[in-house]
Write a protein that holds these residues in place. Structure first.
Motif, PDB file in Angstrom:
ATOM      1  N   ILE A 146       0.770  -1.284   0.072  1.00 32.30           N
ATOM      2  CA  ILE A 146       0.026  -0.181   0.057  1.00 32.30           C
ATOM      3  C   ILE A 146       0.955   1.223   0.033  1.00 32.30           C
ATOM      4  O   ILE A 146       0.572   2.165  -0.767  1.00 32.30           O
ATOM      5  N   LYS A 147       2.075   1.157   0.961  1.00 35.42           N
ATOM      6  CA  LYS A 147       2.932   2.647   0.964  1.00 35.42           C
ATOM      7  C   LYS A 147       3.594   2.637  -0.319  1.00 35.42           C
ATOM      8  O   LYS A 147       3.879   4.000  -0.579  1.00 35.42           O
ATOM      9  N   ASN A 148       3.986   1.527  -0.821  1.00 34.97           N
ATOM     10  CA  ASN A 148       4.855   1.990  -1.897  1.00 34.97           C
ATOM     11  C   ASN A 148       4.468   1.671  -3.294  1.00 34.97           C
ATOM     12  O   ASN A 148       5.085   1.717  -4.388  1.00 34.97           O
ATOM     13  N   ALA A 150       0.351   1.233  -4.128  1.00 33.53           N
ATOM     14  CA  ALA A 150      -0.982   1.728  -4.257  1.00 33.53           C
ATOM     15  C   ALA A 150      -1.250   3.257  -3.778  1.00 33.53           C
ATOM     16  O   ALA A 150      -1.743   3.972  -4.772  1.00 33.53           O
ATOM     17  N   ALA A 151      -0.922   3.490  -2.580  1.00 33.50           N
ATOM     18  CA  ALA A 151      -1.180   4.953  -2.392  1.00 33.50           C
ATOM     19  C   ALA A 151      -0.425   6.088  -3.258  1.00 33.50           C
ATOM     20  O   ALA A 151      -1.090   6.939  -3.599  1.00 33.50           O
ATOM     21  N   PRO A 152       0.961   6.051  -3.678  1.00 26.36           N
ATOM     22  CA  PRO A 152       1.686   7.097  -4.344  1.00 26.36           C
ATOM     23  C   PRO A 152       0.918   6.981  -5.671  1.00 26.36           C
ATOM     24  O   PRO A 152       0.734   8.094  -6.179  1.00 26.36           O
ATOM     25  N   LYS A 161      -1.288  16.778  -3.820  1.00 25.67           N
ATOM     26  CA  LYS A 161       0.107  17.328  -3.505  1.00 25.67           C
ATOM     27  C   LYS A 161       0.843  16.966  -2.454  1.00 25.67           C
ATOM     28  O   LYS A 161       0.976  17.320  -1.197  1.00 25.67           O
ATOM     29  N   THR A 162       0.951  15.491  -2.396  1.00 20.03           N
ATOM     30  CA  THR A 162       1.604  14.885  -1.285  1.00 20.03           C
ATOM     31  C   THR A 162       3.367  14.524  -1.896  1.00 20.03           C
ATOM     32  O   THR A 162       3.507  14.087  -2.943  1.00 20.03           O
ATOM     33  N   PRO A 163       3.927  14.220  -0.827  1.00 18.90           N
ATOM     34  CA  PRO A 163       5.360  13.838  -1.056  1.00 18.90           C
ATOM     35  C   PRO A 163       5.524  12.686  -2.035  1.00 18.90           C
ATOM     36  O   PRO A 163       6.470  12.467  -2.771  1.00 18.90           O
ATOM     37  N   CYS A 164       4.835  11.634  -1.880  1.00 20.05           N
ATOM     38  CA  CYS A 164       4.893  10.315  -2.373  1.00 20.05           C
ATOM     39  C   CYS A 164       4.719  10.512  -4.063  1.00 20.05           C
ATOM     40  O   CYS A 164       5.070   9.665  -4.808  1.00 20.05           O
ATOM     41  N   VAL A 165       4.020  11.708  -4.325  1.00 20.93           N
ATOM     42  CA  VAL A 165       3.617  11.538  -5.748  1.00 20.93           C
ATOM     43  C   VAL A 165       4.973  11.927  -6.594  1.00 20.93           C
ATOM     44  O   VAL A 165       5.330  11.521  -7.462  1.00 20.93           O
ATOM     45  N   ARG A 169       7.037   6.417  -3.266  1.00 19.87           N
ATOM     46  CA  ARG A 169       6.936   5.897  -2.053  1.00 19.87           C
ATOM     47  C   ARG A 169       6.471   6.625  -0.927  1.00 19.87           C
ATOM     48  O   ARG A 169       6.639   7.875  -1.016  1.00 19.87           O
ATOM     49  N   CYS A 170       5.875   6.040  -0.024  1.00 18.14           N
ATOM     50  CA  CYS A 170       5.381   6.905   1.189  1.00 18.14           C
ATOM     51  C   CYS A 170       6.414   7.345   2.057  1.00 18.14           C
ATOM     52  O   CYS A 170       7.478   6.885   2.245  1.00 18.14           O
ATOM     53  N   MET A 171       6.171   8.581   2.425  1.00 16.63           N
ATOM     54  CA  MET A 171       6.958   9.624   3.234  1.00 16.63           C
ATOM     55  C   MET A 171       6.410   9.866   4.429  1.00 16.63           C
ATOM     56  O   MET A 171       6.842  10.741   5.057  1.00 16.63           O
ATOM     57  N   ASN A 172       5.438   9.140   4.726  1.00 17.53           N
ATOM     58  CA  ASN A 172       4.496   9.259   6.179  1.00 17.53           C
ATOM     59  C   ASN A 172       4.201  10.680   6.359  1.00 17.53           C
ATOM     60  O   ASN A 172       4.529  11.332   7.231  1.00 17.53           O
ATOM     61  N   CYS A 173       3.619  11.182   5.320  1.00 20.55           N
ATOM     62  CA  CYS A 173       3.358  12.892   5.274  1.00 20.55           C
ATOM     63  C   CYS A 173       2.318  13.062   6.306  1.00 20.55           C
ATOM     64  O   CYS A 173       1.469  12.108   6.794  1.00 20.55           O
ATOM     65  N   SER A 174       1.864  14.314   6.553  1.00 26.10           N
ATOM     66  CA  SER A 174       0.759  15.067   7.333  1.00 26.10           C
ATOM     67  C   SER A 174       0.202  15.850   6.317  1.00 26.10           C
ATOM     68  O   SER A 174      -0.304  16.888   6.993  1.00 26.10           O
ATOM     69  N   ASP A 177      -3.671  17.066   2.037  1.00 29.11           N
ATOM     70  CA  ASP A 177      -3.903  16.120   0.777  1.00 29.11           C
ATOM     71  C   ASP A 177      -3.823  14.575   0.911  1.00 29.11           C
ATOM     72  O   ASP A 177      -3.996  13.864   0.153  1.00 29.11           O
ATOM     73  N   LYS A 178      -3.293  14.247   2.220  1.00 28.76           N
ATOM     74  CA  LYS A 178      -2.987  12.888   2.425  1.00 28.76           C
ATOM     75  C   LYS A 178      -4.255  12.078   2.190  1.00 28.76           C
ATOM     76  O   LYS A 178      -5.319  12.129   2.582  1.00 28.76           O
ATOM     77  N   ILE A 179      -3.641  10.823   1.478  1.00 28.08           N
ATOM     78  CA  ILE A 179      -4.926  10.170   0.938  1.00 28.08           C
ATOM     79  C   ILE A 179      -4.818   8.964   1.978  1.00 28.08           C
ATOM     80  O   ILE A 179      -5.902   8.068   2.023  1.00 28.08           O
ATOM     81  N   CYS A 180      -4.036   8.730   3.008  1.00 23.71           N
ATOM     82  CA  CYS A 180      -3.812   7.573   3.734  1.00 23.71           C
ATOM     83  C   CYS A 180      -4.562   7.710   5.276  1.00 23.71           C
ATOM     84  O   CYS A 180      -3.916   7.736   6.014  1.00 23.71           O
ATOM     85  N   ASN A 181      -5.692   8.101   5.077  1.00 24.68           N
ATOM     86  CA  ASN A 181      -6.338   8.663   6.364  1.00 24.68           C
ATOM     87  C   ASN A 181      -7.024   7.184   7.232  1.00 24.68           C
ATOM     88  O   ASN A 181      -6.902   7.390   8.366  1.00 24.68           O
TER      89      ASN A 181
HETATM   90  S1  SF4 Z   1       1.062   8.997   4.122  1.00 22.30           S
HETATM   91 FE1  SF4 Z   1       1.373  10.623   2.600  1.00 22.30          FE
HETATM   92  S2  SF4 Z   1       3.106  10.290   1.599  1.00 22.30           S
HETATM   93 FE2  SF4 Z   1       2.468   8.338   2.647  1.00 22.30          FE
HETATM   94  S3  SF4 Z   1       1.595   7.311   0.734  1.00 22.30           S
HETATM   95 FE3  SF4 Z   1      -0.025   8.364   2.128  1.00 22.30          FE
HETATM   96  S4  SF4 Z   1      -0.347  10.387   1.182  1.00 22.30           S
HETATM   97 FE4  SF4 Z   1       1.505   9.368   0.202  1.00 22.30          FE
END
Ligand code: SF4
Length: 206
Positions: A146-148, A150-152, A161-165, A169-174, A177-181
């Protein structure tokens, strides 16, 4: 996908009271899904590239069902929110998934919860469709997938506008626009006839 892997997956899901069936072709899968579309049934869907690739949204438009079509053009935000709430009382809800483990667990990720919430509670019947590309060994691999993957990719598709774009890969953002809520893990159900999994051979969605 080899037979042994599929058998392990189906057996594990059954052990968790989740019916699952494997399909070799798109035609077989669509025929089987169509059996659920009784005349007048109210059918909701989650946002899914798998359903899109398999032609399930188009199929619904040809059936005598009330399709709660989240993709219909010209809908206001308010109308869409209403439709999301109507999904809870649908007869059928159809969605893709983000990963499925050989231990029989189904992983999903969601930004606003409108997909994962009705999967868990509400609609009488839930049909989950996944390509064999979503099969992973265990919980750890599901999260990595999912992190590396699906989500990106999904964040990019949604123009977030998230860093993974940028990194892929997932950068554990806050980010706002985070889609991993919302992460959900389905590992069983009271009513074994509610959620049903349709596994199709090949790469569908991400
Ligand atoms: S937590 Fe942020 S950086 Fe990680 S996959 Fe989700 S949106 Fe991207």
């Amino acid at each position: 996908m080899n037979t042994e892997t599929i058998e392990t997956l189906i057996k594990s899901l059954h052990r968790n009271r989740i019916h699952a069936k494997y399909y070799k072709t798109q035609d077989e899968l669509l025929a089987s899904i169509s059996e659920h579309f009784n005349s007048g049934a109210i059918v909701g869907v989650g946002d899914s590239q798998t359903l899109e690739a398999l032609g399930i949204y188009n199929l619904l438009k040809t059936k005598e069902v009330e399709f709660l079509d989240k993709y219909k053009t010209g809908q206001s935000r308010e109308e869409k929110n209403l439709l999301y709430r109507r999904n809870f009382s649908a007869d059928i809800f159809i969605s893709g998934i983000n990963a499925i483990t050989l231990e029989g667990k189904i992983f999903n990720l969601d930004g606003n919860g409108s997909r994962v919430a009705p999967i868990i509670y509400g609609p009488k019947k839930v049909l989950l469709v996944c390509g064999t590309n979503k099969i992973v060994k265990n919980d750890e691999e599901a999260v990595v997938r999912i992190k590396n993957i699906a989500a990106p990719i999904d964040a990019k598709r949604l123009n977030k506008k998230t860093p993974c774009v940028k990194t892929g890969r997932c950068m554990n953002c806050s980010s706002t626009d985070k889609i991993c809520n919302y992460y959900t893990i389905i590992q069983g159900q009271f009513d074994e006839n509610r959620i049903e999994v349709f596994v199709i051979d090949g790469e569908y969605g991400y």
